[in-house]
Design a protein around this motif. Structure first.
Motif, PDB file in Angstrom:
ATOM      1  N   GLU A  51       0.815  -1.485  -0.079  1.00  0.00           N
ATOM      2  CA  GLU A  51      -0.053  -0.286   0.360  1.00  0.00           C
ATOM      3  C   GLU A  51       0.595   1.040  -0.393  1.00  0.00           C
ATOM      4  O   GLU A  51       0.422   1.976  -0.802  1.00  0.00           O
ATOM      5  CB  GLU A  51      -0.898   0.049   1.641  1.00  0.00           C
ATOM      6  N   GLU A  54       2.223   1.633  -3.225  1.00  0.00           N
ATOM      7  CA  GLU A  54       1.103   2.104  -4.612  1.00  0.00           C
ATOM      8  C   GLU A  54       0.917   3.572  -3.550  1.00  0.00           C
ATOM      9  O   GLU A  54       1.483   4.582  -5.105  1.00  0.00           O
ATOM     10  CB  GLU A  54      -0.128   1.763  -3.544  1.00  0.00           C
ATOM     11  N   ASN A  55       1.097   4.211  -2.663  1.00  0.00           N
ATOM     12  CA  ASN A  55       1.021   4.888  -2.350  1.00  0.00           C
ATOM     13  C   ASN A  55       1.932   6.530  -2.415  1.00  0.00           C
ATOM     14  O   ASN A  55       1.783   7.669  -3.689  1.00  0.00           O
ATOM     15  CB  ASN A  55       0.677   5.818  -1.000  1.00  0.00           C
ATOM     16  N   GLU A  56       3.650   5.273  -3.171  1.00  0.00           N
ATOM     17  CA  GLU A  56       4.477   6.484  -2.547  1.00  0.00           C
ATOM     18  C   GLU A  56       4.116   6.226  -4.797  1.00  0.00           C
ATOM     19  O   GLU A  56       4.731   7.572  -4.705  1.00  0.00           O
ATOM     20  CB  GLU A  56       5.554   5.682  -2.683  1.00  0.00           C
ATOM     21  N   SER A  57       4.064   5.625  -4.947  1.00  0.00           N
ATOM     22  CA  SER A  57       4.195   6.107  -7.025  1.00  0.00           C
ATOM     23  C   SER A  57       2.507   7.324  -7.350  1.00  0.00           C
ATOM     24  O   SER A  57       2.678   8.019  -8.141  1.00  0.00           O
ATOM     25  CB  SER A  57       3.608   4.108  -7.597  1.00  0.00           C
ATOM     26  N   GLN A  58       1.591   7.078  -6.561  1.00  0.00           N
ATOM     27  CA  GLN A  58       0.704   7.871  -6.934  1.00  0.00           C
ATOM     28  C   GLN A  58       1.596   9.365  -6.749  1.00  0.00           C
ATOM     29  O   GLN A  58       0.787  10.927  -7.086  1.00  0.00           O
ATOM     30  CB  GLN A  58      -0.511   7.588  -6.607  1.00  0.00           C
ATOM     31  N   ARG A  59       2.251   9.677  -5.099  1.00  0.00           N
ATOM     32  CA  ARG A  59       2.676  10.895  -5.229  1.00  0.00           C
ATOM     33  C   ARG A  59       4.025  11.034  -5.661  1.00  0.00           C
ATOM     34  O   ARG A  59       4.072  12.350  -6.393  1.00  0.00           O
ATOM     35  CB  ARG A  59       2.912  10.551  -3.456  1.00  0.00           C
ATOM     36  N   GLU A  61       3.579  10.126  -8.886  1.00  0.00           N
ATOM     37  CA  GLU A  61       3.226  11.036 -10.668  1.00  0.00           C
ATOM     38  C   GLU A  61       2.864  12.330 -10.637  1.00  0.00           C
ATOM     39  O   GLU A  61       2.217  13.328 -11.446  1.00  0.00           O
ATOM     40  CB  GLU A  61       2.202  10.061 -10.589  1.00  0.00           C
ATOM     41  N   GLU A  62       2.180  12.630  -8.705  1.00  0.00           N
ATOM     42  CA  GLU A  62       1.076  14.109  -8.635  1.00  0.00           C
ATOM     43  C   GLU A  62       3.100  14.922  -8.485  1.00  0.00           C
ATOM     44  O   GLU A  62       2.240  16.087  -8.614  1.00  0.00           O
ATOM     45  CB  GLU A  62       0.209  13.875  -7.377  1.00  0.00           C
ATOM     46  N   GLU A  64       5.788  14.841 -10.244  1.00  0.00           N
ATOM     47  CA  GLU A  64       6.146  15.030 -12.146  1.00  0.00           C
ATOM     48  C   GLU A  64       4.484  16.187 -12.605  1.00  0.00           C
ATOM     49  O   GLU A  64       5.385  16.276 -13.208  1.00  0.00           O
ATOM     50  CB  GLU A  64       5.778  13.020 -12.566  1.00  0.00           C
ATOM     51  N   GLU A  65       3.997  15.735 -12.044  1.00  0.00           N
ATOM     52  CA  GLU A  65       2.811  16.346 -12.813  1.00  0.00           C
ATOM     53  C   GLU A  65       2.771  17.919 -12.157  1.00  0.00           C
ATOM     54  O   GLU A  65       2.339  18.992 -13.652  1.00  0.00           O
ATOM     55  CB  GLU A  65       1.243  16.224 -12.536  1.00  0.00           C
TER      56      GLU A  65
END
Length: 98
Positions: A51, A54-59, A61-62, A64-65
């Motif tokens: 988990e 997954e949270n760090e991967s999403q973070r 991506e954020e 990078e955006e």
């Protein structure tokens, strides 16, 4: 005279072998129980780490955006307005290096 054995009674050797087998079974049962507990703890830890990944991967991506957004003119205008460098009705021109 010779002694005749009457039946097959339990002698000291048989009793000691039965006792050793019972102790062995008890020790193995305890070890199996401990390993099952450890396995459950490690499974919970693995799920928590998954988990977090997954949270760090999403973070990531954020971030990078956000990094791409900070390189846009809209972001520069927004920060300039917040800092009071320009007012709402001013136009920003970018010089061309030709």
């Amino acid at each position: 005279m010779s002694k005749k054995r009457k039946g097959r009674g339990l002698n000291a050797g048989t009793v000691s072998i039965v006792f050793i087998v019972l102790v062995f079974v008890a020790v193995m049962s305890i070890q199996i129980y401990k390993l099952k507990e450890k396995d459950a703890l490690l499974a919970d830890r693995e799920q928590n780490l998954q988990e977090q990944l997954e949270n760090e991967s999403q973070r990531g991506e954020e971030i990078e955006e956000l990094n791409l957004y900070t390189q846009t003119i809209e972001y520069i205008k927004e920060i300039a307005y917040k800092l009071g460098i320009i007012s709402e009705n001013e136009i920003i021109f970018k010089e061309n290096d030709e």
